[in-house]
Design an enzyme around this catalytic site. Structure first.
Site, PDB file in Angstrom:
ATOM      1  N   SER A 263      -6.185  40.583   9.399  1.00  0.00           N
ATOM      2  CA  SER A 263      -6.548  40.790   8.005  1.00  0.00           C
ATOM      3  C   SER A 263      -5.764  41.195   6.645  1.00  0.00           C
ATOM      4  O   SER A 263      -4.966  41.069   7.132  1.00  0.00           O
ATOM      5  CB  SER A 263      -8.021  40.547   7.643  1.00  0.00           C
ATOM      6  OG  SER A 263      -8.464  39.534   7.217  1.00  0.00           O
ATOM      7  N   HIS A 404     -12.753  33.792  11.105  1.00  0.00           N
ATOM      8  CA  HIS A 404     -11.813  35.021  10.529  1.00  0.00           C
ATOM      9  C   HIS A 404     -12.214  35.667  11.884  1.00  0.00           C
ATOM     10  O   HIS A 404     -13.094  36.541  11.460  1.00  0.00           O
ATOM     11  CB  HIS A 404     -11.707  35.161   9.104  1.00  0.00           C
ATOM     12  CG  HIS A 404     -11.409  36.446   8.448  1.00  0.00           C
ATOM     13  ND1 HIS A 404      -9.845  35.898   8.153  1.00  0.00           N
ATOM     14  CD2 HIS A 404     -11.616  37.628   8.541  1.00  0.00           C
ATOM     15  CE1 HIS A 404      -9.574  37.169   7.873  1.00  0.00           C
ATOM     16  NE2 HIS A 404     -10.784  38.103   8.233  1.00  0.00           N
TER      17      HIS A 404
HETATM   18  C1  GTR Z   1     -11.339  39.626   2.655  1.00  0.00           C
HETATM   19  C2  GTR Z   1     -10.218  39.953   2.077  1.00  0.00           C
HETATM   20  C3  GTR Z   1      -9.088  38.869   2.764  1.00  0.00           C
HETATM   21  C4  GTR Z   1      -9.312  39.814   3.994  1.00  0.00           C
HETATM   22  C5  GTR Z   1     -10.175  40.050   4.781  1.00  0.00           C
HETATM   23  C6  GTR Z   1     -10.050  41.241   5.766  1.00  0.00           C
HETATM   24  O1  GTR Z   1     -12.361  39.640   1.768  1.00  0.00           O
HETATM   25  O2  GTR Z   1     -10.437  38.385   0.955  1.00  0.00           O
HETATM   26  O3  GTR Z   1      -8.216  39.441   1.889  1.00  0.00           O
HETATM   27  O4  GTR Z   1      -8.037  40.677   3.694  1.00  0.00           O
HETATM   28  O5  GTR Z   1     -11.474  41.293   3.553  1.00  0.00           O
HETATM   29  O6  GTR Z   1      -9.695  42.142   5.650  1.00  0.00           O
HETATM   30  O7  GTR Z   1     -11.269  41.373   6.329  1.00  0.00           O
END
Ligand code: GTR
Length: 425
Positions: A263, A404
């Protein structure tokens, strides 16, 4: 009081963005865009050899990313010092050598430091290759090992882990074990090194008065200049300081250090690999916008959204591209290409549309011509592969089922890819 208010506003800012109809999840609504050609110099001369790539085009792209996207990290002129705080042979039921190192970033015990946790396979008769990664809640979260020191720096609150006043807790030991299969990695002959990202720069929105940034301010400066490092560049810089240590540790194969991140930390892993060619391989897991996904597609999270919700991640110059991605002279395929000729892996997840899996695939694919200049195969496919069907050239890619996250499936592909590229020789 003020701070609480600001926090509430920022938290609630995420909800409308994420749910807003303005977020595009429709392939038919992706704008027509031109991807910058990584094999044409700014003066329009074609890049015909790997030498011209390395001498001219690579610096051109890197400088653009530094000045317009992530921000320039300061030159490093300090002698790094480190202290082995603890080590144990026979850790993790005899399977590991555990070493915990404090890295004094300004070379002095009175300055800032990061705590590095290292596990190496037990009984190795040669230096071990390793995976290094930043984590979100402290080194103690990656495995349930009571000997791991808790971070002393600011931690984001997470009541589920017992973290309610920005301090790491005993209750958080091992809570992220599912993302860090340390025992399996060790069994494959690799070490694992972990750093809590808040040791380098706390990820508290909009603040630049803590973490590493203030140590480099000019007199009177309170915020990085428009082309100076944001948080991602700072985290990547911290990974380089860990790399400084690896080069000094005879038990570590410093020529086979693989930087991996998920992420926002996947964005960071790619930037670390781009800025520091000592990293032998980089892995981006679900890194999305500002990571492996093409910005110009405007699918899922966009430049404007990310700059609004996380104003501290990129440099201030990046704001100029909010809703104006067409003006960017680079796109993220060129970030991936900055790894060339070193292997790089991009992992997506099917349900992680926010990170634009297709945009991540297309970026990996569009980095391929640079690898071909080196006589290497980039991404060996024309079509986006089916789910759970990895493709591996010198660029690797998979999209797995699910959300995710980082899963054992992801790690199995990363280790296989590392094996393929001789990291564990
Ligand atoms: C989200 C963000 C993403 C990603 C994620 C993370 O809120 O929009 O770009 O980086 O966080 O790092 O968990």
């Amino acid at each position: 009081m003020n701070r609480i208010f600001v926090l509430i506003v920022l938290i609630s800012a995420r909800v409308p963005f994420a749910q807003s109809n303005n977020v595009n999840y429709d392939e038919a609504k992706v704008p027509v865009f031109d991807l910058p050609d990584p094999l044409i110099l700014a003066d329009e001369t074609p890049v015909l050899s790997s030498q011209i790539w390395l001498e001219k085009k690579r610096p051109e792209i890197l400088t653009y990313f530094e000045e317009q996207v992530y921000g320039r990290a300061p030159r490093w002129e300090h002698q790094i010092t480190f202290q082995i705080r603890e080590q144990q042979r026979g850790a993790l039921d005899g399977t590991a050598l555990r070493r915990q190192v404090r890295i004094y970033l300004l070379g002095s015990t009175s300055g800032p430091f990061i705590d590095l946790l290292i596990y190496l396979p037990a009984g190795l008769d040669k230096p071990a290759p390793l995976f290094v990664g930043l984590n979100f809640y402290g080194n103690q979260t990656i495995i349930d090992d009571p000997a791991i020191f808790l971070p002393e720096s600011w931690v984001d609150n997470e009541p589920e882990y017992g973290i309610t006043d920005h301090k790491a807790t005993e209750a958080s030991r091992g809570v992220r074990e599912y993302r860090w299969p340390v025992r399996q990695i060790l069994a494959r002959g690799y070490g694992v090194a972990a750093i809590y990202y808040g040791d380098i720069d706390p990820d508290d929105e909009g603040r630049f008065d803590n973490g590493i940034h203030p140590w480099f301010y000019q007199p009177g400066q309170t915020h990085p200049a428009a082309d100076e490092w944001g948080a991602i560049a700072a985290w990547a810089w911290g990974l380089s300081r860990a790399m400084d240590y690896f080069q000094l540790d005879a038990d570590i194969a410093a020529d086979r250090v693989i930087v991996m991140g998920h992420s926002r930390l996947g964005k960071t892993a790619l930037w670390a690999g781009a800025t520091d060619q000592r990293f032998a391989m980089a892995i981006s897991n679900n890194s999305g916008c500002g990571g492996a996904a093409l910005s110009k597609r405007r699918f899922g999270e966009t430049v404007k959204i990310i700059n609004t919700v996380f104003p501290h991640w990129f440099c201030d110059n990046f704001n100029a591209f909010n809703d104006q991605e067409e003006k960017l002279e680079v796109d993220q395929h060129e970030l991936i290409a900055l790894m060339a000729p070193r292997p790089v892996y991009v992992a997506s997840a099917q349900d992680d549309l926010w990170a634009d899996p297709r945009g991540e695939f297309l970026a990996a694919q569009a980095a391929s011509p640079v690898y071909q200049l080196f006589g290497l195969q980039g991404l060996p496919t024309e079509e986006m592969p089916a789910v759970n069907t990895p493709v591996m050239g010198t660029i690797g890619y998979h999209i797995r089922t699910g959300v995710h996250d980082v899963t054992l499936y992801d790690w199995e592909q990363f280790m296989h890819f590392a094996d393929l590229h001789g990291m564990n020789r």
